[in-house]
Design an enzyme around this catalytic site. Structure first.
Site, short mmCIF file in Angstrom:
data_model
loop_
_atom_site.label_atom_id
_atom_site.label_comp_id
_atom_site.label_asym_id
_atom_site.label_seq_id
_atom_site.Cartn_x
_atom_site.Cartn_y
_atom_site.Cartn_z
N PHE A 128 0.92 -0.96 -0.11
CA PHE A 128 -0.36 -0.52 0.09
C PHE A 128 0.94 1.51 -0.13
CE2 PHE A 128 -3.02 3.12 2.58
CZ PHE A 128 -4.32 2.57 1.34
N ASP A 207 1.74 -6.12 7.73
CA ASP A 207 0.76 -5.20 7.60
C ASP A 207 -0.70 -6.49 7.02
OD1 ASP A 207 -1.44 -3.59 6.76
OD2 ASP A 207 -0.29 -1.93 6.06
N TYR A 232 -11.86 -0.68 9.90
CA TYR A 232 -12.73 -0.69 9.54
C TYR A 232 -12.61 -0.93 8.01
CZ TYR A 232 -8.64 2.57 7.06
OH TYR A 232 -7.36 3.00 6.25
N LYS A 233 -12.07 -2.30 7.87
CA LYS A 233 -12.14 -3.03 6.79
C LYS A 233 -12.86 -4.78 6.97
CE LYS A 233 -8.89 -0.91 4.56
NZ LYS A 233 -6.65 -0.50 3.63
N ARG A 382 -11.76 -3.97 -8.46
CA ARG A 382 -12.19 -4.93 -7.09
C ARG A 382 -13.01 -4.85 -6.37
NH1 ARG A 382 -8.08 -3.05 -2.02
NH2 ARG A 382 -9.79 -1.45 -2.26
C1 LIG Z 1 -6.18 -0.07 4.18
C2 LIG Z 1 -4.27 -0.06 3.96
C3 LIG Z 1 -4.06 1.15 5.18
C4 LIG Z 1 -4.69 2.51 5.31
O1 LIG Z 1 -3.88 3.39 6.45
P1 LIG Z 1 -4.87 3.83 7.68
O2 LIG Z 1 -3.72 4.58 8.03
O3 LIG Z 1 -5.53 3.58 7.80
O4 LIG Z 1 -5.22 5.04 6.19
C5 LIG Z 1 -2.91 0.90 4.93
N1 LIG Z 1 -1.88 -0.46 4.57
C6 LIG Z 1 -2.60 -1.13 3.71
C7 LIG Z 1 -2.14 -2.22 3.68
C8 LIG Z 1 -4.58 -0.69 4.03
O5 LIG Z 1 -4.76 -1.95 2.92
#
Ligand SMILES: *Cc1c(COP(=O)(O)O)cnc(C)c1O
Length: 422
Positions: A128, A207, A232-233, A382
């Site tokens: 990400f 992560d 939140y996912k 997706r």
């Molecule tokens: C959704 C996601 C994030 C989001 O990070 P935030 O700090 O909550 O905005 C980070 N890393 C991955 C792999 C994600 O899927």
């Protein structure tokens, strides 16, 4: 391949689905919408709406500051213990705090401080972007002496385990990857990578944002050093809900957060002028937690605990397999390619469908077909398959409505210009 592409077959699969009753435990507006983005923002659990009202009125409204002494101060660790059960962590190693990005920063800095003589960080271009920016920020504040090696996927969707192992050497301080990759849904062999990194003396930060709540995660059994992830996912914690972090127990004595705040101090209410880290995972907290959001995530986590990861994983595999079968039969002939591994053990719970006109097809789905997936550059549509509430009919409807967009050429009416949020 012999797949029954009728809607009836999807209905039959729903009838046999052991988790079907959980769908009704989430809020549904009555508009026939097919929601395929639970991997980006999970649905609202019915219990959460009630709990939030109670927190706001009783705890904030009536009890006011006394609530800190009742249940608020402990909440980040208490909810953390529940999440720990979803990620294979024994008690005392998980806390809720800050955002994923900030937690990753705290943990990556902590790892780099534990390996000051080593200068290499291994990650991949599938990660990400915020994770990569965060690493660049770490290298920057540490004086620009670190080299970030970003491994490239040979096939656009996965980096072979051997390529990861090949990059880890005696100069590697940290290996950090997304367990399930956000675009392709590729799932890494976390145990093999963690064990190899340890043989080379490197630390590992996982992560778990796209993994927690949908695939088996066994942090203790992997021997992971650090981990963080979103709530939140798949945990359905609500928009902007704070993230969680994990630090392995035997590292907790030496590992330090780079952010020394009062919630990570050994006695926050002594108001001592010198920082002394708290014992245990608490030292990774920074400042006042967003209490409403921490407590609001609890009902969603409780639902996942009730079902348990093995049953969620089983349904997730059935959903992704069904979608890929329909893709082969219906969408591949229309010019789509699969952006997700076909091997079950190599994928999480979302599937990417690639098409040169992906962006416009995605817009047409949202604006004209009442299907909500999301789009990730350059050409990925997706589809998040959330085992708690996605039905087989949702999968069937998504594929059928994508087919109709193409056959009715609806996507051609939309511009290529991207909206601010995709
Ligand atoms: C959704 C996601 C994030 C989001 O990070 P935030 O700090 O909550 O905005 C980070 N890393 C991955 C792999 C994600 O899927």
């Amino acid at each position: 391949m012999n797949i029954d592409i009728s809607r009836d077959y999807a209905c039959k699969l729903d009838e046999k689905d052991e988790l079907a009753s959980y769908r009704a435990k989430f809020f549904h507006a009555e508009d026939g919408m097919v929601y395929m983005d639970g991997n980006s923002l999970g649905r609202l659990p019915g219990q959460t709406a009630e709990r939030v009202e109670q927190i706001v009125k009783d705890e904030w409204g009536a009890k006011l500051i006394r609530s800190w002494g009742l249940n608020w101060f402990q909440a980040p660790l208490q909810v953390g213990e529940k999440i720990a059960q979803l990620v294979g962590a024994a008690p005392g190693q998980v806390a809720v705090s800050d955002s994923t990005t900030i937690n990753l920063y705290k943990l990556a800095m902590s790892a780099l401080m534990l390996r000051p003589e080593r200068k290499k960080i291994v990650t991949d271009t599938l990660n990400f972007p915020s994770d990569l920016y965060m690493l660049q920020g770490c290298a920057h504040v540490l004086g620009g002496k670190h080299h970030i090696q970003m491994l490239e996927p040979a096939d656009g969707m996965r980096v072979d385990t051997r390529a990861v192992l090949g990059a880890i050497d005696s100069d590697t301080a940290l290996v950090t990857l997304s367990h399930v990759v956000f675009k392709s849904g590729y799932m890494y062999d976390a145990k093999t990578i963690t064990e190899f990194a340890h043989q080379k003396g490197a630390l590992v930060l996982w992560d778990l944002s796209h993994a927690v709540g949908s695939v088996p995660v066994e942090l203790d059994a992997w021997g992971a050093d650090f981990a963080a992830g979103c709530t939140y996912k798949y945990l359905n914690g609500g928009p902007g809900a704070p993230a969680f972090l994990y630090v392995r127990r035997d590292l907790q004595k030496e590992a330090l957060s780079p952010i020394w705040g009062w919630f990570g101090q050994r006695a926050p209410f002594s108001f001592e002028l010198e920082y002394a880290p708290a014992e245990g995972i608490q030292r990774f907290l920074s400042g006042t937690p967003p209490v409403l959001s921490v407590l609001a995530m609890e009902p969603g986590v409780d639902l996942l605990l009730e079902v348990g990861i093995p049953r969620l994983r089983q349904k997730s595999i059935q959903l992704t397999t069904y979608l890929i079968d329909l893709f082969d039969a219906v969408l591949a002939p229309l010019g789509f390619t699969l952006g997700t591994p076909r091997e079950v053990e190599q994928r999480g719970s979302h599937v990417s469908l690639r098409h040169p006109d992906g962006y416009r097809i995605n817009r047409a789905l949202i604006e004209e077909m009442n299907v909500i997936p999301d789009f990730r550059e350059p050409d990925n549509i997706r589809l998040g398959l959330t085992p708690m509430y996605t039905s087989f009919q949702d999968v069937w409807e998504s594929v059928d409505r994508i087919r109709r967009v193409i056959s009715e050429k609806r996507h051609l009416r939309f511009p290529e210009t991207r909206l601010t949020v995709t």
